[in-house]
Scaffold this motif. Structure first.
Motif, PDB file in Angstrom:
ATOM      1  N   UNK A  81       9.114  -2.653   3.937  1.00 50.13           N
ATOM      2  CA  UNK A  81       7.952  -2.111   3.255  1.00 50.13           C
ATOM      3  C   UNK A  81       8.002  -2.552   1.799  1.00 50.13           C
ATOM      4  N   UNK A  82       6.852  -2.466   1.126  1.00 48.31           N
ATOM      5  CA  UNK A  82       6.764  -3.029  -0.224  1.00 48.31           C
ATOM      6  C   UNK A  82       7.616  -2.271  -1.243  1.00 48.31           C
ATOM      7  N   UNK A  83       7.903  -0.998  -1.010  1.00 46.67           N
ATOM      8  CA  UNK A  83       8.766  -0.159  -1.879  1.00 46.67           C
ATOM      9  C   UNK A  83       8.362  -0.253  -3.353  1.00 46.67           C
ATOM     10  N   UNK A  84       7.079  -0.173  -3.624  1.00 48.23           N
ATOM     11  CA  UNK A  84       6.599  -0.205  -5.006  1.00 48.23           C
ATOM     12  C   UNK A  84       6.557   1.201  -5.585  1.00 48.23           C
ATOM     13  N   UNK A  85       6.760   1.316  -6.882  1.00 48.69           N
ATOM     14  CA  UNK A  85       6.696   2.611  -7.555  1.00 48.69           C
ATOM     15  C   UNK A  85       5.230   3.044  -7.630  1.00 48.69           C
ATOM     16  N   UNK A  86       4.845   4.152  -6.978  1.00 43.96           N
ATOM     17  CA  UNK A  86       3.418   4.506  -6.896  1.00 43.96           C
ATOM     18  C   UNK A  86       2.803   4.895  -8.234  1.00 43.96           C
ATOM     19  N   UNK A  87       3.619   5.346  -9.185  1.00 42.30           N
ATOM     20  CA  UNK A  87       3.097   5.817 -10.476  1.00 42.30           C
ATOM     21  C   UNK A  87       2.903   4.687 -11.490  1.00 42.30           C
ATOM     22  N   UNK A 130      -1.507   2.062  -4.508  1.00 48.96           N
ATOM     23  CA  UNK A 130      -2.455   2.643  -3.557  1.00 48.96           C
ATOM     24  C   UNK A 130      -3.773   1.876  -3.515  1.00 48.96           C
ATOM     25  N   UNK A 131      -4.023   1.051  -4.526  1.00 49.36           N
ATOM     26  CA  UNK A 131      -5.259   0.283  -4.590  1.00 49.36           C
ATOM     27  C   UNK A 131      -5.135  -1.091  -3.929  1.00 49.36           C
ATOM     28  N   UNK A 132      -3.974  -1.385  -3.382  1.00 55.48           N
ATOM     29  CA  UNK A 132      -3.727  -2.691  -2.774  1.00 55.48           C
ATOM     30  C   UNK A 132      -3.746  -2.596  -1.258  1.00 55.48           C
ATOM     31  N   UNK A 133      -4.189  -3.653  -0.608  1.00 53.84           N
ATOM     32  CA  UNK A 133      -4.041  -3.764   0.838  1.00 53.84           C
ATOM     33  C   UNK A 133      -2.569  -3.996   1.180  1.00 53.84           C
TER      34      UNK A 133
END
Length: 259
Positions: A81-87, A130-133
């Motif tokens: 999974x991309x494991x990006x920081x959502x904030x 959250x704004x990315x596909x």
């Protein structure tokens, strides 16, 4: 440790990994040359992700030794999974490895922006995850792994959750990024997709599903990046069938030994 290990981007020498309640993995010998793209295939539980963690220095072997990888140079890791920081915005996410390495903030953001542009996200610097596909998020994750210009890039089924068209585009992007680096990084790519493995890599290694040992190693034909319409090439199709047969043989042999 053998002196020749210095010539590899990463190597496992007589490695055994033990976990409570299950048979050990190994002993395993595996080496990745500088600039080589290696695909790891095998049944679930064969040790593919374990090999990546060993090469990244995230796990230590119970026996044997790991050379290269985390031991020298830079290593990038792309997870399932991309494991990006959502904030944080995408530019800050990609700059994170540089921030942790002490690169000044302005320079880290500049390098992150350049890497995002390289994966086609140069116009999404301020977007939140959250704004990315799903495909965009994985591109951002790939940019984060590449921003340190790694000598060894480890990819753990990063495209498994994506649709087939997006997966194909990302593989082409991966080849393009690999070609654009000098020297080119070594890559170890875990996949369950036989066709993906043959298209992506110079070499495919099949792991025995019971022991995690190398059951087969196949050199894959054709140049990288792949020419147009390569999937219709007879050499590609026949190699897919050979690799599928080796994978089936490794799983059958393991099932027979456990019967």
């Amino acid at each position: 440790m053998a002196e020749t290990d210095a010539a590899f981007a990463g190597a496992l020498r007589n490695v055994v990994v033990r976990y409570p309640g299950r048979p050990p993995l190994g002993p395993l010998d595996l080496a990745v040359a500088p600039g080589e793209i290696l695909a790891l295939v095998g049944a679930s539980g064969a040790g593919k992700s374990t090999i990546l963690r060993l090469l990244a220095g995230l796990e230590s072997p119970s026996e044997g030794a790991v050379a290269g990888g985390a031991g020298r140079g830079r290593t990038g890791f792309v997870f399932q999974s991309a494991t990006l920081m959502p904030w944080a915005d995408i530019q800050a996410n990609v700059a994170l490895p540089l921030d942790l390495a002490g690169v000044p903030r302005e320079e880290a953001r500049r390098q992150a922006a350049a890497q995002l542009a390289a994966v086609g996200l140069g116009d999404r610097l301020t977007a939140r995850p959250r704004q990315l596909s799903g495909g965009m998020a994985m591109r951002a994750s790939l940019a984060r792994a590449m921003v340190t210009e790694p000598d060894l890039l480890l990819l753990d089924e990063p495209f498994a959750a994506l649709d087939s068209i997006t997966r194909r585009r990302l593989i082409e992007d991966l080849h393009r990024l690999w070609t654009g680096r000098s020297p080119r990084p070594a890559m170890v790519f875990v996949t369950h997709d036989i066709e993906e493995a043959v298209y992506l890599a110079h070499r495919a290694v099949v792991l025995d599903s019971g022991t995690g040992r190398v059951a087969a190693s196949l050199s894959l034909p054709g140049p990288l990046p792949r020419p147009d319409n390569w999937r219709g090439n007879e050499a590609y199709r026949s190699t897919v069938e050979r690799l599928a047969a080796e994978l089936a043989r490794s799983m059958t042999a393991s099932a027979g030994s456990n019967a």
